[in-house]
Design a protein around this motif. Sequence first.
Motif, PDB file in Angstrom:
ATOM      1  N   ARG A   8       0.714  -1.202  -0.052  1.00 41.65           N
ATOM      2  CA  ARG A   8       0.045  -0.057   0.043  1.00 41.65           C
ATOM      3  C   ARG A   8       0.621   1.268   0.062  1.00 41.65           C
ATOM      4  N   THR A   9       1.928   1.377   0.609  1.00 41.94           N
ATOM      5  CA  THR A   9       3.080   2.453   0.793  1.00 41.94           C
ATOM      6  C   THR A   9       3.423   2.913  -0.816  1.00 41.94           C
ATOM      7  N   VAL A  10       3.705   1.500  -1.359  1.00 39.88           N
ATOM      8  CA  VAL A  10       4.456   1.768  -2.818  1.00 39.88           C
ATOM      9  C   VAL A  10       3.228   2.427  -3.691  1.00 39.88           C
ATOM     10  N   ILE A  11       1.873   1.568  -3.576  1.00 39.59           N
ATOM     11  CA  ILE A  11       0.790   2.262  -4.391  1.00 39.59           C
ATOM     12  C   ILE A  11       0.648   3.597  -4.174  1.00 39.59           C
ATOM     13  N   PHE A  12       0.809   3.924  -2.904  1.00 41.63           N
ATOM     14  CA  PHE A  12       0.434   5.448  -2.247  1.00 41.63           C
ATOM     15  C   PHE A  12       1.591   6.260  -2.955  1.00 41.63           C
ATOM     16  N   ILE A  13       2.861   5.637  -2.997  1.00 41.26           N
ATOM     17  CA  ILE A  13       3.967   6.543  -3.464  1.00 41.26           C
ATOM     18  C   ILE A  13       3.717   6.840  -4.870  1.00 41.26           C
ATOM     19  N   ILE A  14       3.436   5.683  -5.505  1.00 40.00           N
ATOM     20  CA  ILE A  14       3.256   5.678  -7.169  1.00 40.00           C
ATOM     21  C   ILE A  14       2.006   6.929  -7.583  1.00 40.00           C
ATOM     22  N   LEU A  15       0.932   6.594  -6.680  1.00 49.33           N
ATOM     23  CA  LEU A  15      -0.169   7.491  -6.894  1.00 49.33           C
ATOM     24  C   LEU A  15       0.309   9.022  -6.759  1.00 49.33           C
ATOM     25  N   LEU A  32       3.464  10.046  -6.853  1.00 49.08           N
ATOM     26  CA  LEU A  32       4.199  10.515  -8.084  1.00 49.08           C
ATOM     27  C   LEU A  32       3.454  10.989  -9.376  1.00 49.08           C
ATOM     28  N   VAL A  33       2.536  10.085  -9.672  1.00 48.28           N
ATOM     29  CA  VAL A  33       1.637  10.376 -10.918  1.00 48.28           C
ATOM     30  C   VAL A  33       1.034  11.735 -10.529  1.00 48.28           C
ATOM     31  N   VAL A  34       0.385  11.880  -9.287  1.00 48.23           N
ATOM     32  CA  VAL A  34      -0.295  13.389  -9.237  1.00 48.23           C
ATOM     33  C   VAL A  34       0.588  14.307  -9.265  1.00 48.23           C
ATOM     34  N   THR A  35       2.020  14.177  -8.726  1.00 46.52           N
ATOM     35  CA  THR A  35       2.863  15.211  -8.826  1.00 46.52           C
ATOM     36  C   THR A  35       3.221  15.496 -10.296  1.00 46.52           C
ATOM     37  N   ALA A  36       3.465  14.308 -11.023  1.00 43.76           N
ATOM     38  CA  ALA A  36       4.098  14.632 -12.381  1.00 43.76           C
ATOM     39  C   ALA A  36       2.868  15.198 -13.171  1.00 43.76           C
ATOM     40  N   PHE A  37       1.627  14.899 -12.975  1.00 46.86           N
ATOM     41  CA  PHE A  37       0.472  15.589 -13.619  1.00 46.86           C
ATOM     42  C   PHE A  37       0.501  17.065 -13.351  1.00 46.86           C
ATOM     43  N   PHE A  38       0.657  17.380 -12.147  1.00 51.19           N
ATOM     44  CA  PHE A  38       0.520  18.819 -11.874  1.00 51.19           C
ATOM     45  C   PHE A  38       1.767  19.412 -12.229  1.00 51.19           C
ATOM     46  N   ILE A  39       2.981  18.926 -12.262  1.00 51.20           N
ATOM     47  CA  ILE A  39       4.191  19.519 -12.863  1.00 51.20           C
ATOM     48  C   ILE A  39       3.863  19.679 -14.323  1.00 51.20           C
ATOM     49  N   SER A  40       3.285  18.683 -14.838  1.00 49.09           N
ATOM     50  CA  SER A  40       3.184  18.857 -16.579  1.00 49.09           C
ATOM     51  C   SER A  40       2.315  19.928 -16.724  1.00 49.09           C
TER      52      SER A  40
END
Length: 469
Positions: A198-205, A207-215
């Motif tokens: 769950r921690t890995v899933i949370f980190i991936i999510l 990162l995805v959200v961060t990458a989305f906002f950065i993009s």
Amino acid sequence: MGMGQGGGTGFGRPRSRGTRGIVTLLEPILSGAVDSLILGSPGVGTAVGNESGTGESIHGTGTLSDGNRFMVAIAAFRGGAIVAQLSVDVETALRSQTDFKNLLDGFLDVEGVAFLQLVAQDQDTILTLPDSLGEQLALAEIQLIDAHMEYIDTPTNMYIQLHESVRLQNQPFDLSLGFRANEFDTLKHKLLLQILFRTVIFIILALVVTAFFISRQNAALLQTEKERMEAEVFRLERLQRIQEKQAAMGELAAGVAHEIRNPLNAIGILVQRIQRELVVPKNDPDGEWHKLTGTLRNEISRINSTLEEFLAFSRPTPLKRQIVKISQVFDEIKNLFGTQAENEQKHLNFELTDDPVVLGDHQYLHRALNNLVKNALEATSEGDTIILTAKPKKNGAAVEVQITDSGHGIAPENLNRVFDLFFSDKDHGSGIGLALVHKIINDHEGSIEVFSEIGRGTTFTIILPAARG
């Protein structure tokens, strides 16, 4: 039919007035109309009493209308009815314990859980465990690990028991949860894997959200940078077109100026000779002769000045670079045009920030600002204001000079042509002044822009490189 506290007592036919009242209430069951009845329920508000409705006690058990007791009746298999008189408090406690027991039984389905026990301070122990463990746990050796964990060693297995205090329905309980020791490590490992997963899933999510906002942010920055670059390219293309047009017109103007200048000088010399050598007619008492020849000489001088401007525009600007204080140039402009502005009742103001300095040719910069202030005086009326400002820009790497007037403004269709050679919206303008200003600023590796609104005035903005060191 039976009746009693928490149970029933059989009876045949009615023997008293109270019994006859109950039989009357049970008539729907006795007649077969219904299979069950709840009598005297606080929620229903039904009371049981004698025939006169006085709430008489039944067999010494008290009334049913005290809000705490009720009676349940069901149809008997062979006729008649089975009646039970119950207490609400007892029924609620029994239901609560039954619910707790069912809840605790569900924990035994969890992998690795061997037993579970819940102990209340003011209630009996509610224990959930397989029947085979009861005797083993009673004879087991207990080894305390800490305040919340202990080992339980039985003849067949070793268990790990966890203790925790909990609150259920606002009452304190001691919860004990037992695990088989050989499965406890496996269960702990699975829990750790679940936490890790769950921690890995949370980190991936994340990162995805961060990458989305950065993009999205980068896209906005790229769009802003694209618009800035497009505006800069448009400005440079416009500047290049102006320079090409000025160069072509300058070559033409230089050729024409050379062809006109020599004959014009000869005409000027002849006019001076005529004034000096010819005798003034006797019939010219008002000096008309001198007025006419003087006007001729003045017009020749004006044409010659225009030719000089043509030639100055066509020739490369021989800059004598030195440190130039903008405040000094402003003082010269004030001395030159201050009296004229005062006589025309116009306001000529100067504003300086940090006394900026540039590296350039003092004479040419003075000439450029002189032309702009002269045009501003011509474009304004009585009561209007002309403001000259200078301040550092781009963290001190450049100096911005602005000449703003509150005059009549420039028509939108003429804004892109104001720096063109020979273009003028004045009746007697030569169209050289602003073109020469543009050339001087460009030769200083600077830029000049114009903004104007009809009826509100015009602003010329000059950016020049600041002097370093």
